[in-house]
Design a protein around this motif. Structure first.
Motif, PDB file in Angstrom:
ATOM      1  N   LEU A 125      42.705  47.749  38.719  1.00  0.00           N
ATOM      2  CA  LEU A 125      43.174  47.369  40.055  1.00  0.00           C
ATOM      3  C   LEU A 125      42.098  46.575  40.797  1.00  0.00           C
ATOM      4  CD1 LEU A 125      45.032  50.632  41.153  1.00  0.00           C
ATOM      5  CD2 LEU A 125      45.952  48.573  40.062  1.00  0.00           C
ATOM      6  N   LEU A 126      40.845  46.980  40.650  1.00  0.00           N
ATOM      7  CA  LEU A 126      39.754  46.246  41.286  1.00  0.00           C
ATOM      8  C   LEU A 126      39.608  44.849  40.669  1.00  0.00           C
ATOM      9  CD1 LEU A 126      37.118  49.115  41.577  1.00  0.00           C
ATOM     10  CD2 LEU A 126      38.442  48.104  43.440  1.00  0.00           C
ATOM     11  N   GLY A 127      39.761  44.768  39.357  1.00  0.00           N
ATOM     12  CA  GLY A 127      39.689  43.472  38.690  1.00  0.00           C
ATOM     13  C   GLY A 127      40.836  42.566  39.092  1.00  0.00           C
ATOM     14  N   THR A 128      42.023  43.128  39.235  1.00  0.00           N
ATOM     15  CA  THR A 128      43.182  42.341  39.660  1.00  0.00           C
ATOM     16  C   THR A 128      43.011  41.864  41.099  1.00  0.00           C
ATOM     17  OG1 THR A 128      44.583  43.632  38.156  1.00  0.00           O
ATOM     18  CG2 THR A 128      45.693  42.391  39.897  1.00  0.00           C
ATOM     19  N   PRO A 146      43.734  48.979  49.041  1.00  0.00           N
ATOM     20  CA  PRO A 146      44.595  50.147  49.261  1.00  0.00           C
ATOM     21  C   PRO A 146      46.048  49.899  48.849  1.00  0.00           C
ATOM     22  CG  PRO A 146      43.182  49.786  51.154  1.00  0.00           C
ATOM     23  CD  PRO A 146      43.026  48.590  50.270  1.00  0.00           C
ATOM     24  N   ALA A 147      46.530  48.668  49.040  1.00  0.00           N
ATOM     25  CA  ALA A 147      47.904  48.349  48.639  1.00  0.00           C
ATOM     26  C   ALA A 147      48.068  48.488  47.132  1.00  0.00           C
ATOM     27  CB  ALA A 147      48.265  46.935  49.091  1.00  0.00           C
ATOM     28  N   LEU A 148      47.108  47.971  46.381  1.00  0.00           N
ATOM     29  CA  LEU A 148      47.171  48.071  44.922  1.00  0.00           C
ATOM     30  C   LEU A 148      47.136  49.526  44.457  1.00  0.00           C
ATOM     31  CD1 LEU A 148      44.809  45.103  43.984  1.00  0.00           C
ATOM     32  CD2 LEU A 148      47.186  45.328  43.243  1.00  0.00           C
ATOM     33  N   PHE A 149      46.255  50.326  45.053  1.00  0.00           N
ATOM     34  CA  PHE A 149      46.137  51.728  44.657  1.00  0.00           C
ATOM     35  C   PHE A 149      47.379  52.527  45.059  1.00  0.00           C
ATOM     36  CE2 PHE A 149      41.816  50.680  43.759  1.00  0.00           C
ATOM     37  CZ  PHE A 149      41.355  51.652  42.886  1.00  0.00           C
ATOM     38  N   ALA A 155      32.015  39.190  39.751  1.00  0.00           N
ATOM     39  CA  ALA A 155      32.745  40.431  39.480  1.00  0.00           C
ATOM     40  C   ALA A 155      33.971  40.165  38.608  1.00  0.00           C
ATOM     41  CB  ALA A 155      33.164  41.080  40.798  1.00  0.00           C
ATOM     42  N   LEU A 156      34.680  39.069  38.888  1.00  0.00           N
ATOM     43  CA  LEU A 156      35.875  38.744  38.104  1.00  0.00           C
ATOM     44  C   LEU A 156      35.520  38.523  36.637  1.00  0.00           C
ATOM     45  CD1 LEU A 156      38.854  38.043  37.860  1.00  0.00           C
ATOM     46  CD2 LEU A 156      38.311  35.709  38.570  1.00  0.00           C
ATOM     47  N   VAL A 157      34.421  37.824  36.380  1.00  0.00           N
ATOM     48  CA  VAL A 157      34.002  37.581  34.997  1.00  0.00           C
ATOM     49  C   VAL A 157      33.757  38.904  34.273  1.00  0.00           C
ATOM     50  CG1 VAL A 157      32.128  36.687  33.557  1.00  0.00           C
ATOM     51  CG2 VAL A 157      33.071  35.279  35.394  1.00  0.00           C
ATOM     52  N   LEU A 158      33.063  39.829  34.942  1.00  0.00           N
ATOM     53  CA  LEU A 158      32.775  41.124  34.324  1.00  0.00           C
ATOM     54  C   LEU A 158      34.055  41.901  34.045  1.00  0.00           C
ATOM     55  CD1 LEU A 158      29.623  42.285  36.316  1.00  0.00           C
ATOM     56  CD2 LEU A 158      29.738  41.693  33.901  1.00  0.00           C
ATOM     57  N   PHE A 159      34.956  41.942  35.038  1.00  0.00           N
ATOM     58  CA  PHE A 159      36.216  42.671  34.848  1.00  0.00           C
ATOM     59  C   PHE A 159      37.062  42.033  33.745  1.00  0.00           C
ATOM     60  CE2 PHE A 159      35.704  44.261  39.366  1.00  0.00           C
ATOM     61  CZ  PHE A 159      35.646  45.610  39.024  1.00  0.00           C
ATOM     62  N   ALA A 160      37.096  40.691  33.722  1.00  0.00           N
ATOM     63  CA  ALA A 160      37.908  39.998  32.731  1.00  0.00           C
ATOM     64  C   ALA A 160      37.376  40.244  31.315  1.00  0.00           C
ATOM     65  CB  ALA A 160      37.930  38.501  33.033  1.00  0.00           C
ATOM     66  N   LYS A 198      35.966  42.802  30.258  1.00  0.00           N
ATOM     67  CA  LYS A 198      36.303  44.177  29.889  1.00  0.00           C
ATOM     68  C   LYS A 198      37.816  44.390  29.796  1.00  0.00           C
ATOM     69  CE  LYS A 198      32.105  45.981  29.804  1.00  0.00           C
ATOM     70  NZ  LYS A 198      31.549  46.606  28.581  1.00  0.00           N
ATOM     71  N   GLY A 199      38.600  43.332  30.051  1.00  0.00           N
ATOM     72  CA  GLY A 199      40.058  43.444  29.975  1.00  0.00           C
ATOM     73  C   GLY A 199      40.685  44.146  31.153  1.00  0.00           C
ATOM     74  N   HIS A 200      39.999  44.138  32.300  1.00  0.00           N
ATOM     75  CA  HIS A 200      40.489  44.869  33.464  1.00  0.00           C
ATOM     76  C   HIS A 200      41.096  43.946  34.520  1.00  0.00           C
ATOM     77  CE1 HIS A 200      39.331  48.867  32.355  1.00  0.00           C
ATOM     78  NE2 HIS A 200      38.066  48.530  32.160  1.00  0.00           N
ATOM     79  N   VAL A 201      41.908  42.978  34.088  1.00  0.00           N
ATOM     80  CA  VAL A 201      42.627  42.126  35.038  1.00  0.00           C
ATOM     81  C   VAL A 201      44.068  41.981  34.564  1.00  0.00           C
ATOM     82  CG1 VAL A 201      42.766  39.880  36.184  1.00  0.00           C
ATOM     83  CG2 VAL A 201      40.527  40.809  35.546  1.00  0.00           C
ATOM     84  N   TRP A 202      45.022  42.308  35.437  1.00  0.00           N
ATOM     85  CA  TRP A 202      46.430  42.026  35.157  1.00  0.00           C
ATOM     86  C   TRP A 202      46.701  40.583  35.592  1.00  0.00           C
ATOM     87  CZ3 TRP A 202      48.711  46.989  37.823  1.00  0.00           C
ATOM     88  CH2 TRP A 202      48.608  48.075  36.937  1.00  0.00           C
ATOM     89  N   TRP A 203      46.564  39.654  34.677  1.00  0.00           N
ATOM     90  CA  TRP A 203      46.666  38.241  35.054  1.00  0.00           C
ATOM     91  C   TRP A 203      48.056  37.880  35.546  1.00  0.00           C
ATOM     92  CZ3 TRP A 203      42.475  35.812  36.097  1.00  0.00           C
ATOM     93  CH2 TRP A 203      41.285  36.104  35.421  1.00  0.00           C
TER      94      TRP A 203
END
Length: 254
Positions: free
Chosen positions: A44-47, A30-33, A190-195, A197-202
């Motif tokens: 946001l979920l990937g991060t 919720p904080a991220l959203f 989950a992190l591997v899948l998000f990463a 797909k480029g869905h992580v703000w590293w």
């Protein structure tokens, strides 16, 4: 900078709660959203996973140093949880989790009611299955809740804890320690899948990860110091908060 500081503080608190009994996503997601309302939800979920996986893994190591765990049962269960998480993440690309979203508050309410009714449940560590049966049951829990984590997610750690207590006879401290290993596997998948797909703000995830590990260290120390009764109390509080949050998301929020 203020946005990053806000989510980093949330990550610290999430790591603290997650280390004791799971449910850190109740705080951090919720904080991220809230802070980044226009960002893609998958990012946001990937991060979130990019931060949370480190705190959960650190907590697993800390628990393993102080709590005797049945590694012969938990190792295959962690592999099953990882596979289940990948299958759940794949399934959610084909099927909407809308029905589960509305059912979840009632499932959590049943878990809470059962825990409150059984006042002695999880206070004493008394595994009642043999090694092979424990491994089979733990793997079943791993693949089931792992699939749920990949498919939907809220309350994953709490479900792991509850089932280890109810089905395997663990106390809340050993159940929480065991849950950390399986939750680390599902978070990693989950992190591997998000990463991929480029869905992580590293740049944000790595800063939040440091805070998450710090919170995890504090939470683990408290759990180890105060034991199963303390973990049970936090479990009840977290499940109660999850009921309110998931109920609001399912029936109130547009």
């Amino acid at each position: 900078m203020l946005d990053l500081a806000t989510v980093t503080l949330a990550s610290l608190f999430a790591g603290f709660v997650d280390a004791i009994v799971g449910g850190g996503g109740l705080i951090l997601i919720p904080a991220l959203f809230s802070v980044f309302p226009t960002a893609p939800p998958a990012t946001l979920l990937g991060t979130n996973k990019g931060a949370a996986v480190w705190g959960t893994a650190w907590s697993t190591v800390q628990f393993a140093r102080r709590v005797t765990l049945p590694w012969s049962a938990l190792a295959p269960a962690a592999v099953a949880a990882l596979a289940g998480s990948l299958a759940g993440a794949w399934t959610v690309t084909l099927v909407s989790p809308g029905g589960l979203r509305k059912a979840l508050p009632f499932i959590l309410l049943a878990v809470l009611a059962y825990t409150l009714a059984r006042k002695d449940m999880g206070r004493v560590h008394a595994p009642h299955l043999g090694p092979r049966a424990t491994a089979t049951a733990a793997s079943g829990i791993g693949v089931l809740i792992g699939f749920y984590d990949g498919f939907f997610g809220p309350g994953t750690g709490s479900f792991f804890v509850f089932l280890f207590v109810r089905l395997l006879g663990f106390d809340f401290l050993h159940a929480s320690a065991s849950a950390k290993l399986l939750n680390s596997a599902t978070n990693f998948a989950a992190l591997v899948l998000f990463a991929l797909k480029g869905h992580v703000w590293w740049h944000a995830a790595l800063v939040m990860a440091v805070a998450n590990v710090a919170g995890s260290l504090l939470g683990t120390r408290l759990a180890l110091k105060h034991g199963a009764g303390f973990v049970r109390g936090v479990f009840i509080a977290v499940v109660g908060a999850l009921i309110l949050k998931t109920g609001y998301d399912a029936f109130v929020r547009p």
